[in-house]
Design a protein around this motif. Structure first.
Motif, PDB file in Angstrom:
ATOM      1  N   ALA A  38      -1.562   4.494   2.552  1.00  0.00           N
ATOM      2  CA  ALA A  38      -1.008   3.546   3.508  1.00  0.00           C
ATOM      3  C   ALA A  38      -1.195   4.027   4.937  1.00  0.00           C
ATOM      4  CB  ALA A  38       0.475   3.315   3.225  1.00  0.00           C
ATOM      5  N   LEU A  87       0.827  -1.201   0.000  1.00  0.00           N
ATOM      6  CA  LEU A  87       0.000   0.000   0.000  1.00  0.00           C
ATOM      7  C   LEU A  87       0.864   1.255   0.000  1.00  0.00           C
ATOM      8  CD1 LEU A  87      -2.696  -1.186   2.547  1.00  0.00           C
ATOM      9  CD2 LEU A  87      -3.194  -0.413   0.218  1.00  0.00           C
ATOM     10  N   ALA A  88       1.943   1.241   0.778  1.00  0.00           N
ATOM     11  CA  ALA A  88       2.819   2.405   0.853  1.00  0.00           C
ATOM     12  C   ALA A  88       3.588   2.622  -0.445  1.00  0.00           C
ATOM     13  CB  ALA A  88       3.795   2.240   2.018  1.00  0.00           C
ATOM     14  N   CYS A  95       5.622   0.385   6.265  1.00  0.00           N
ATOM     15  CA  CYS A  95       5.131   1.456   5.384  1.00  0.00           C
ATOM     16  C   CYS A  95       6.284   2.316   4.894  1.00  0.00           C
ATOM     17  CB  CYS A  95       4.107   2.307   6.125  1.00  0.00           C
ATOM     18  SG  CYS A  95       2.573   1.452   6.564  1.00  0.00           S
TER      19      CYS A  95
END
Length: 332
Positions: free
Chosen positions: A56, A48-49, A200
């Motif tokens: 994120a 996601l990051a 992240c």
């Protein structure tokens, strides 16, 4: 992500829609820390990051809240609810909690509330007469709770909607206690969640590095840029190995019976913060101002990662780690 978007409000709206979609699709129903699949959890946060750091940040807060509720026996999250963890303790007046007939109410202002206008619920730390305590609140604006527009004027992490939130000073906001006094920071999952933030940072650093990787694949960037790419490769592989080792250690000792969680979290965050900072510097030195000035997605990613990394408290965290090493010994 569309690298050509320029309007901040439009961009924030798109990130919020993607966050809602991640929750409603079930993609954020990640394994809880220490349940044998912590690597899988962190891989999802890293991905996601790599995609977008503001997204994120929202997703990491939601998944952390779900883990905290499970660990401390809090209320079950309603289906489709979107949670934040509003637990920053910056200098200045603190959010106050007062017991009243039938429950508790929160009064004052909480700073650094990510997802202030998109979260439906939040876990919030507040001061009580007996000490700090964690509470669950409905975060839908109204009924005494109001995000403060303009309280995050910065460019970095702008789409994470990290605003101050004002809790009515007269009537307060109803809140449900989650865990005992100091329970939020004393549980094993506090350090497990902190370590997860490093996943992240690692994902964001990968995203920055891929701009250099793509340039080197498309044209002759010269030996100096290739040297930077080689150093970036070593740094990112080191960070990934450290994340995998830490995840396996958490799964092997989920209740932190070895009392290693705090040192592990401090060590991992310090390493990944240093790697991410090095990656941003090397990509900038290798490619110059071009991507920062003409690649909107890259420029935004660098700005976001610069801010996100400041969740690491620099020398203060290193000093805390040094104190633990001096007390407990080193594992070199």
């Amino acid at each position: 992500m569309d690298g050509e978007r320029q309007d901040g409000a439009t961009w924030r709206g798109e990130i919020e829609r993607e966050f809602v979609a991640e929750v409603e699709s079930g993609r954020l129903d990640l394994p809880l820390p220490g349940t044998g699949r912590t690597r899988r959890r962190w891989e999802a946060l890293s991905a996601l990051a790599r995609r977008d750091l503001s997204l994120a940040r929202l997703c990491e807060g939601h998944t952390d809240a779900v883990a905290i509720l499970a660990e401390l026996g809090g209320p079950a999250p309603p289906t489709g609810s979107r949670w934040g963890v509003w637990a920053a303790q910056p200098p200045g007046p603190a959010l106050l909690a007062r017991p009243e007939a039938g429950g508790w109410r929160l009064f004052g202002t909480k700073r650094y509330c990510s997802g202030a206008r998109v979260c439906t619920h939040a876990l919030v730390t507040a001061e009580t007469a007996d000490g700090p305590r964690l509470f669950a609140v409905s975060a839908v604006p109204g009924a005494g709770l109001r995000p403060v527009d303009g309280s995050w004027p910065a460019t970095g992490m702008a789409a994470s909607d990290t605003l101050d939130v004002r809790f009515d000073e007269v009537l307060g906001v109803p809140a449900e206690p989650v865990g005992p006094v100091d329970g939020y920071v004393r549980r094993p999952g506090f350090h497990q969640g902190g370590a997860g933030v490093a996943a992240c940072w690692y994902g964001g650093a990968r995203g920055v590095a891929e701009t250099l990787l793509a340039a080197a694949a498309e044209r002759d960037v010269g030996p100096h840029a290739l040297a930077h790419l080689g150093a970036v490769d070593v740094a990112l592989r080191t960070a990934r190995a450290a994340l995998e080792e830490a995840a396996d250690e958490i799964d092997a000792d989920p209740h932190d019976l070895k009392n290693a969680g705090r040192a592990r979290s401090l060590r991992l965050k310090a390493l990944v913060e240093a790697v991410a900072t090095d990656v941003m510097g090397r990509v900038g030195r290798a490619l110059g101002a071009g991507p920062l000035g003409h690649d909107a997605a890259h420029g935004r990613r660098v700005a976001d990662l610069t801010v996100y990394l400041r969740q690491h408290h620099a020398e203060r965290d290193l000093a805390a780690l040094g104190a633990l090493v001096a007390e407990q010994g080193a594992g070199w």
